[in-house]
Design a protein around this motif. Structure first.
Motif, PDB file in Angstrom:
ATOM      1  N   GLY A  77       0.819  -1.199   0.000  1.00 35.74           N
ATOM      2  CA  GLY A  77       0.000   0.000   0.000  1.00 35.74           C
ATOM      3  C   GLY A  77       0.857   1.254   0.000  1.00 35.74           C
ATOM      4  N   VAL A  78       0.246   2.402   0.249  1.00 35.84           N
ATOM      5  CA  VAL A  78       0.948   3.688   0.265  1.00 35.84           C
ATOM      6  C   VAL A  78       0.396   4.512   1.415  1.00 35.84           C
ATOM      7  N   ASN A  79       1.299   5.111   2.180  1.00 39.73           N
ATOM      8  CA  ASN A  79       0.895   6.018   3.254  1.00 39.73           C
ATOM      9  C   ASN A  79       1.551   7.361   2.999  1.00 39.73           C
ATOM     10  N   ALA A  80       0.768   8.340   2.592  1.00 39.78           N
ATOM     11  CA  ALA A  80       1.286   9.679   2.291  1.00 39.78           C
ATOM     12  C   ALA A  80       0.590  10.698   3.166  1.00 39.78           C
ATOM     13  N   THR A  81       0.569  10.453   4.470  1.00 38.74           N
ATOM     14  CA  THR A  81      -0.051  11.376   5.416  1.00 38.74           C
ATOM     15  C   THR A  81       0.952  11.729   6.497  1.00 38.74           C
ATOM     16  N   ALA A  82       0.713  12.855   7.156  1.00 37.38           N
ATOM     17  CA  ALA A  82       1.513  13.292   8.296  1.00 37.38           C
ATOM     18  C   ALA A  82       0.598  14.021   9.257  1.00 37.38           C
ATOM     19  N   ALA A  83       1.101  14.297  10.447  1.00 38.36           N
ATOM     20  CA  ALA A  83       0.268  14.905  11.482  1.00 38.36           C
ATOM     21  C   ALA A  83      -0.220  16.281  11.042  1.00 38.36           C
ATOM     22  N   ASP A  84      -1.533  16.511  11.199  1.00 37.49           N
ATOM     23  CA  ASP A  84      -2.173  17.804  10.932  1.00 37.49           C
ATOM     24  C   ASP A  84      -2.011  18.271   9.487  1.00 37.49           C
ATOM     25  N   THR A  85      -1.713  17.369   8.570  1.00 36.31           N
ATOM     26  CA  THR A  85      -1.614  17.746   7.162  1.00 36.31           C
ATOM     27  C   THR A  85      -2.508  16.827   6.345  1.00 36.31           C
ATOM     28  N   ALA A  86      -2.869  17.309   5.171  1.00 38.06           N
ATOM     29  CA  ALA A  86      -3.722  16.517   4.296  1.00 38.06           C
ATOM     30  C   ALA A  86      -2.880  15.490   3.553  1.00 38.06           C
ATOM     31  N   GLY A  87      -3.485  14.372   3.240  1.00 40.86           N
ATOM     32  CA  GLY A  87      -2.795  13.321   2.511  1.00 40.86           C
ATOM     33  C   GLY A  87      -3.725  12.161   2.261  1.00 40.86           C
ATOM     34  N   PHE A  88      -3.148  11.026   1.860  1.00 38.95           N
ATOM     35  CA  PHE A  88      -3.965   9.864   1.548  1.00 38.95           C
ATOM     36  C   PHE A  88      -3.249   8.610   2.010  1.00 38.95           C
ATOM     37  N   THR A  89      -4.043   7.586   2.268  1.00 41.82           N
ATOM     38  CA  THR A  89      -3.522   6.280   2.655  1.00 41.82           C
ATOM     39  C   THR A  89      -4.206   5.221   1.806  1.00 41.82           C
ATOM     40  N   VAL A  90      -3.395   4.490   1.051  1.00 38.05           N
ATOM     41  CA  VAL A  90      -3.900   3.369   0.261  1.00 38.05           C
ATOM     42  C   VAL A  90      -3.473   2.094   0.974  1.00 38.05           C
ATOM     43  N   PRO A  91      -4.398   1.335   1.536  1.00 36.04           N
ATOM     44  CA  PRO A  91      -4.016   0.133   2.288  1.00 36.04           C
ATOM     45  C   PRO A  91      -3.584  -0.989   1.346  1.00 36.04           C
ATOM     46  N   PRO A  92      -2.995  -2.037   1.878  1.00 35.46           N
ATOM     47  CA  PRO A  92      -2.691  -3.199   1.027  1.00 35.46           C
ATOM     48  C   PRO A  92      -3.968  -3.804   0.441  1.00 35.46           C
ATOM     49  N   ARG A  93      -3.772  -4.700  -0.518  1.00 31.00           N
ATOM     50  CA  ARG A  93      -4.862  -5.390  -1.208  1.00 31.00           C
ATOM     51  C   ARG A  93      -5.696  -4.407  -2.031  1.00 31.00           C
ATOM     52  N   VAL A  94      -4.980  -3.504  -2.706  1.00 31.38           N
ATOM     53  CA  VAL A  94      -5.608  -2.572  -3.640  1.00 31.38           C
ATOM     54  C   VAL A  94      -4.977  -2.792  -5.008  1.00 31.38           C
ATOM     55  N   GLY A 103       0.820   7.951 -19.471  1.00 31.46           N
ATOM     56  CA  GLY A 103       0.085   8.402 -18.297  1.00 31.46           C
ATOM     57  C   GLY A 103      -1.220   9.091 -18.602  1.00 31.46           C
ATOM     58  N   SER A 104      -1.665   9.066 -19.845  1.00 33.40           N
ATOM     59  CA  SER A 104      -2.902   9.759 -20.195  1.00 33.40           C
ATOM     60  C   SER A 104      -4.147   8.938 -19.885  1.00 33.40           C
ATOM     61  N   ARG A 105      -3.979   7.628 -19.620  1.00 33.76           N
ATOM     62  CA  ARG A 105      -5.144   6.783 -19.339  1.00 33.76           C
ATOM     63  C   ARG A 105      -5.386   6.734 -17.839  1.00 33.76           C
ATOM     64  N   ALA A 106      -6.549   7.203 -17.419  1.00 35.09           N
ATOM     65  CA  ALA A 106      -6.898   7.185 -15.997  1.00 35.09           C
ATOM     66  C   ALA A 106      -7.376   5.799 -15.598  1.00 35.09           C
ATOM     67  N   VAL A 107      -7.005   5.380 -14.397  1.00 34.67           N
ATOM     68  CA  VAL A 107      -7.445   4.097 -13.852  1.00 34.67           C
ATOM     69  C   VAL A 107      -8.001   4.342 -12.457  1.00 34.67           C
ATOM     70  N   GLY A 108      -8.772   3.394 -11.977  1.00 32.22           N
ATOM     71  CA  GLY A 108      -9.297   3.462 -10.625  1.00 32.22           C
ATOM     72  C   GLY A 108      -8.462   2.624  -9.677  1.00 32.22           C
ATOM     73  N   LEU A 109      -8.739   2.772  -8.396  1.00 28.85           N
ATOM     74  CA  LEU A 109      -8.081   1.979  -7.362  1.00 28.85           C
ATOM     75  C   LEU A 109      -9.158   1.156  -6.668  1.00 28.85           C
ATOM     76  N   ARG A 110      -9.112  -0.139  -6.883  1.00 28.89           N
ATOM     77  CA  ARG A 110     -10.137  -1.038  -6.341  1.00 28.89           C
ATOM     78  C   ARG A 110      -9.614  -1.687  -5.070  1.00 28.89           C
ATOM     79  N   ALA A 111     -10.260  -1.386  -3.951  1.00 28.64           N
ATOM     80  CA  ALA A 111      -9.841  -1.928  -2.656  1.00 28.64           C
ATOM     81  C   ALA A 111     -10.563  -3.243  -2.399  1.00 28.64           C
ATOM     82  N   LEU A 112      -9.780  -4.304  -2.236  1.00 36.44           N
ATOM     83  CA  LEU A 112     -10.340  -5.615  -1.913  1.00 36.44           C
ATOM     84  C   LEU A 112     -10.271  -5.903  -0.418  1.00 36.44           C
ATOM     85  N   GLY A 113      -9.691  -4.996   0.332  1.00 34.26           N
ATOM     86  CA  GLY A 113      -9.628  -5.133   1.788  1.00 34.26           C
ATOM     87  C   GLY A 113     -10.176  -3.883   2.443  1.00 34.26           C
ATOM     88  N   ALA A 114      -9.322  -3.206   3.220  1.00 32.19           N
ATOM     89  CA  ALA A 114      -9.732  -1.954   3.860  1.00 32.19           C
ATOM     90  C   ALA A 114      -9.894  -0.861   2.810  1.00 32.19           C
TER      91      ALA A 114
END
Length: 338
Positions: free
Chosen positions: A91-108, A161-172
């Protein structure tokens, strides 16, 4: 799962000024700017694709090229290139305290599948977005934080990189952090309450955004989302208190007594009128019946009247003449011989 430091993340989120696909319109002497969200994100995508050629780390996306000097939109953008196998495993964790970001859990997994993807995170922090021109909250709500967008693009071999894709979560589910939310939102809204706030999902069509769904927040500063898209946080506006109308003044006692007298007179008059109408109807019915009886008697007495004869004190009708006299036929036996 890699976790960037707070200082690194804050240095990567750079403020950019983008001018693209807009037209000027006069409104009371001031110019209004119309921004196409899809065109704006195409510029962010192309710039991120150029920067990620040289690194696989999370990078800020500065937007320095302005296609046309017709307006300002402030966007904070960051991007990360990741393999689908790493996305599935770590997965990916791009967050920090008191700042905006995103978290992509495993099984995506990317959908449709791509071996490598560029994950782009955007925040519309100023310009038209702050006034609701780009993203309008649902009726009865106001935005309490800048709208965030999580996008993904296929950068496998042979793709630019011109083709957009989705992120399908099979877990969290995927999680978006909105950072610090003001304790009191604008437009007369009450202090921010995460239990009453709603996560808003926006759909972008032809460069314009529209709120299509809302759901409860996952925490005080985060929303869980189904994948890529545009998301915001909204709080309900306080309803306008109803205007208080002064009470109707009561009439004086003399007027009230006179009113009751008029009501009594009207009631008695109504009874008299109803009785008169009833008597008139009864008299009309009786006269009609008597009239019909007289007409029947006149029709019965019309024509020739039969004669009358007395039989033992009773008068009975009798004919005045006999048209056919009785005769005996020849050969007929006498009655006493039969």
């Amino acid at each position: 799962m890699a976790v960037p430091s707070s200082s690194l993340l804050s240095s990567l989120l750079l403020l950019a000024l983008l001018l693209h696909h807009c037209s000027a319109a006069q409104d009371h002497g001031s110019a209004a700017v119309i921004v196409n969200i899809s065109s704006l994100e195409d510029v962010v995508r192309d710039r991120a694709f150029e920067l990620l050629h040289r690194t696989d780390k999370l990078v800020g996306v500065p937007l320095t090229a302005c296609p046309s000097p017709c307006g300002l939109v402030e966007v904070q953008a960051s991007a990360l290139r990741v393999r689908s196998s790493s996305l599935w495993a770590d997965g990916v964790n791009a967050t920090a305290a008191d700042t905006a970001g995103f978290t992509v859990p495993p099984r995506v997994v990317p959908s449709p599948f791509a071996r490598r993807v560029d994950v782009v995170f955007e925040r519309f922090v100023g310009g038209n977005s702050s006034s609701g021109a780009l993203f309008a909250a649902p009726p009865g709500y106001a935005l309490a934080a800048p709208v965030a967008a999580l996008l993904a693009y296929d950068v496998s071999t042979g793709n630019n990189g011109s083709r957009a894709v989705g992120l399908r979560a099979l877990g969290a589910p995927v999680r978006l952090e909105f950072g610090y939310l003001a304790p009191a939102a604008a437009n007369g809204t009450p202090p921010f309450n995460a239990t009453a706030a709603r996560c808003v999902t926006f759909a972008v069509d032809s460069g314009k955004a529209k709120a299509v769904a809302t759901h409860a927040m996952a925490s005080d500063t985060a929303c869980t989302v189904t994948g890529t898209g545009h998301y915001g946080v909204a709080v309900r506006l306080q309803p306008t208190p109803p205007s208080l109308t002064p009470p109707t003044p009561q009439p004086p006692a003399a007027v009230r007594e006179r009113w009751w007298a008029w009501m009594a007179v009207a009631g008695v008059g109504g009874v008299v009128v109803v009785g008169f109408l009833a008597a008139t109807v009864v008299a009309a019915v009786r006269w009609s019946r008597r009239r019909r009886r007289e007409e029947m008697d006149l029709r019965a007495l019309a024509g020739e009247e039969l004669g009358r004869m007395a039989v033992r004190g009773s008068r009975m009708p009798a004919a005045k003449m006999v048209r056919t006299r009785p005769e005996l036929e020849d050969g007929s036996p006498m009655a006493w011989r039969r």
